[in-house]
Design a protein around this motif. Structure first.
Motif, PDB file in Angstrom:
ATOM      1  N   ALA A  22       1.072  -0.822  -0.051  1.00 23.86           N
ATOM      2  CA  ALA A  22       0.020   0.344   0.020  1.00 23.86           C
ATOM      3  C   ALA A  22       0.966   0.859  -0.275  1.00 23.86           C
ATOM      4  CB  ALA A  22      -0.834  -0.137   1.252  1.00 23.86           C
ATOM      5  N   TYR A  30      -6.388   1.223   9.148  1.00 28.26           N
ATOM      6  CA  TYR A  30      -7.249   1.144   7.867  1.00 28.26           C
ATOM      7  C   TYR A  30      -7.359  -0.177   7.637  1.00 28.26           C
ATOM      8  CZ  TYR A  30      -3.011   0.753   5.587  1.00 28.26           C
ATOM      9  OH  TYR A  30      -1.724   0.505   4.824  1.00 28.26           O
ATOM     10  N   VAL A  32      -7.105  -4.194   5.363  1.00 34.75           N
ATOM     11  CA  VAL A  32      -6.623  -4.736   4.268  1.00 34.75           C
ATOM     12  C   VAL A  32      -7.458  -6.064   3.465  1.00 34.75           C
ATOM     13  CG1 VAL A  32      -5.284  -5.353   2.843  1.00 34.75           C
ATOM     14  CG2 VAL A  32      -4.907  -3.763   4.290  1.00 34.75           C
ATOM     15  N   ARG A  70       0.514  -8.906   8.518  1.00 40.83           N
ATOM     16  CA  ARG A  70       0.505  -6.851   8.002  1.00 40.83           C
ATOM     17  C   ARG A  70       2.071  -7.009   8.511  1.00 40.83           C
ATOM     18  NH1 ARG A  70      -4.665  -3.031   8.180  1.00 40.83           N
ATOM     19  NH2 ARG A  70      -3.064  -0.711   7.571  1.00 40.83           N
ATOM     20  N   THR A  96      -8.152  -1.750   0.436  1.00 40.66           N
ATOM     21  CA  THR A  96      -7.945  -1.165   1.608  1.00 40.66           C
ATOM     22  C   THR A  96      -9.203  -0.322   1.746  1.00 40.66           C
ATOM     23  OG1 THR A  96      -7.562   0.909   0.720  1.00 40.66           O
ATOM     24  CG2 THR A  96      -6.074  -1.247   1.820  1.00 40.66           C
ATOM     25  N   TYR A 112     -14.934  -0.474   0.260  1.00 43.42           N
ATOM     26  CA  TYR A 112     -13.581  -0.966  -0.014  1.00 43.42           C
ATOM     27  C   TYR A 112     -13.832   0.598  -0.858  1.00 43.42           C
ATOM     28  CZ  TYR A 112     -12.844  -5.465   2.647  1.00 43.42           C
ATOM     29  OH  TYR A 112     -12.176  -5.810   3.404  1.00 43.42           O
TER      30      TYR A 112
END
Length: 125
Positions: A22, A30, A32, A70, A96, A112
């Motif tokens: 990203a 946020y 994902v 992540r 996202t 999203y």
């Protein structure tokens, strides 16, 4: 921008790890999500992860086989896919959302904001 990669051809029972970078995101707060779409089928929400709480969601079809993770420092989200089946064949997309999503709401594509270009995963039998 979202850049998905890591797709490819693998045999049944094999593994792949997808990555989604990203770039340009200044916040880590946020959600994902990973989605997939097989030929002739509707898009399916596969998994999602919200940064702060680490809350994860997996579709029943991948539970126990896929793991989402992540790395905020690298602004990268991974989807580790094990024990792959031919029915996992699809184009996989990362997306996202500014919303805090969890549970089945993760599978709602309309929540999203940004989508990556997709990476093709093909599982041969």
């Amino acid at each position: 921008q979202l850049q998905a990669s890591g797709g490819g051809l693998v045999q049944r029972g094999g593994s792949l790890t997808l990555s989604c970078v990203a770039s340009g995101f200044t916040s880590d707060y946020y959600t994902v999500g990973w989605f997939r779409q097989a030929p002739g089928k509707e898009r399916e929400g596969v998994s999602c992860l919200y940064s702060s709480y680490g809350t994860t969601y997996y579709a029943d079809s991948v539970k126990g086989r896929f793991t989402i993770s992540r790395d905020n420092a690298k602004k990268t989200v991974y989807l580790q896919m094990n024990s792959l089946k031919p029915e996992d064949t699809a184009v996989y997309y990362c997306a996202t959302s500014r919303h805090v999503l969890s549970g089945t709401t993760c599978s709602r594509g309309d929540l999203y904001d940004y989508w990556g270009q997709g990476t093709l995963v093909t599982v041969s039998s």
